[in-house]
Scaffold this active site. Sequence first.
Site, PDB file in Angstrom:
ATOM      1  N   TRP A   9       3.734 -70.864  53.061  1.00 15.94           N
ATOM      2  CA  TRP A   9       4.314 -71.168  52.178  1.00 15.94           C
ATOM      3  C   TRP A   9       4.693 -69.983  51.269  1.00 15.94           C
ATOM      4  CZ3 TRP A   9       4.108 -76.461  50.397  1.00 15.94           C
ATOM      5  CH2 TRP A   9       4.775 -77.814  51.428  1.00 15.94           C
ATOM      6  N   HIS A 123      -2.694 -60.166  53.865  1.00 17.33           N
ATOM      7  CA  HIS A 123      -1.130 -60.462  54.071  1.00 17.33           C
ATOM      8  C   HIS A 123      -0.560 -59.317  53.947  1.00 17.33           C
ATOM      9  CE1 HIS A 123       2.925 -61.301  54.575  1.00 17.33           C
ATOM     10  NE2 HIS A 123       2.295 -62.271  55.720  1.00 17.33           N
ATOM     11  N   GLU A 193       0.580 -58.933  62.622  1.00 16.32           N
ATOM     12  CA  GLU A 193       2.149 -59.430  62.063  1.00 16.32           C
ATOM     13  C   GLU A 193       2.526 -58.244  62.100  1.00 16.32           C
ATOM     14  OE1 GLU A 193       2.179 -63.409  60.118  1.00 16.32           O
ATOM     15  OE2 GLU A 193       1.624 -61.978  58.664  1.00 16.32           O
TER      16      GLU A 193
HETATM   17  P1  PGA Z   1       7.760 -65.012  59.155  1.00 17.79           P
HETATM   18  O1  PGA Z   1       6.426 -64.144  57.733  1.00 17.79           O
HETATM   19  O2  PGA Z   1       7.529 -65.749  59.743  1.00 17.79           O
HETATM   20  O3  PGA Z   1       9.464 -65.618  58.158  1.00 17.79           O
HETATM   21  O4  PGA Z   1       8.275 -63.376  59.876  1.00 17.79           O
HETATM   22  C1  PGA Z   1       5.311 -64.662  58.822  1.00 17.79           C
HETATM   23  C2  PGA Z   1       4.214 -64.259  57.598  1.00 17.79           C
HETATM   24  O5  PGA Z   1       3.985 -63.717  56.941  1.00 17.79           O
HETATM   25  O6  PGA Z   1       3.826 -64.537  57.652  1.00 17.79           O
END
Ligand code: PGA
Length: 276
Positions: A9, A123, A193
Amino acid sequence: MKNIIIANWKMNNSFDEAESWLESFNEKISNEENLPDIVVCPPAILIDYMDELLLNSELEALENKGNNIDELEEKEIEKLAAKIRKVQIGGQDCHAQINGAFTGDISAKTLKDAGCNYVILGHSERRQYHFESDETVNAKVKTALENNLMPILCIGESLEIREENKYLDFIKKQIDGSIPQNIEIENLIIAYEPIWSIGTGKIPSIAQIDEMANFIKDEVEKNKNIKVKNSKILYGGSTNSKNAKEIMAVKNISGMLVGGASLKADEFSQMAKLSF
Ligand code: PGA
């Protein structure tokens, strides 16, 4: 091994919004048998509140099934509730130390006490805005493991690195640097990611996701100092209910880390169903 879908979130949702999200999400998945593991990582201040809301709805469900809650001991009630829990809670970060003079930081131990079983670490937004290095992330992963939190370790390259064709080296460095070495790790979640895909609506091609999932799996296996027994590789970046099915079909992908689309209970419930 079961697939997993994780809602990140970020710094979104109030107490009221979290409550209505849970109510609506629970309603949408209540009759669903085939679900993956589901984790919601709200802002830290909402964790305890969400754990309590979940517990209340579990107690209600147990009572509806004929259990006489009043006659049971607290520990027993918690055990029964945990058994029927469909949504787990996770933190978005923790400190490498479990206490001390670190204003504004969050302890892995307290996350666990508040009801978390997972924590997102490294992250790209933490790496970018809080200058977290692989070394810092590595220490945090170790602390999370020591406190019985499952780390959701995030890695991913920038657009520049991708365009310069240096992304494999970059990801290898992140893996080798962020995963604690020479210690036995039973379970680890690694979320790939690509930074250029987070919140942008751009997603890599399926062939690119496949390449990265295979590369990460091989690298974790190849590095003799990394002793991870079971790992799950997730994809994250602009996922939604329209692209979820295709992403989940990639061979070494076992789940998704979802940002924007996880804020809508309806959208996220559809994605959860597609991730089983
Ligand atoms: P998003 O973000 O799905 O809004 O691209 C993914 C994340 O940052 O974990």
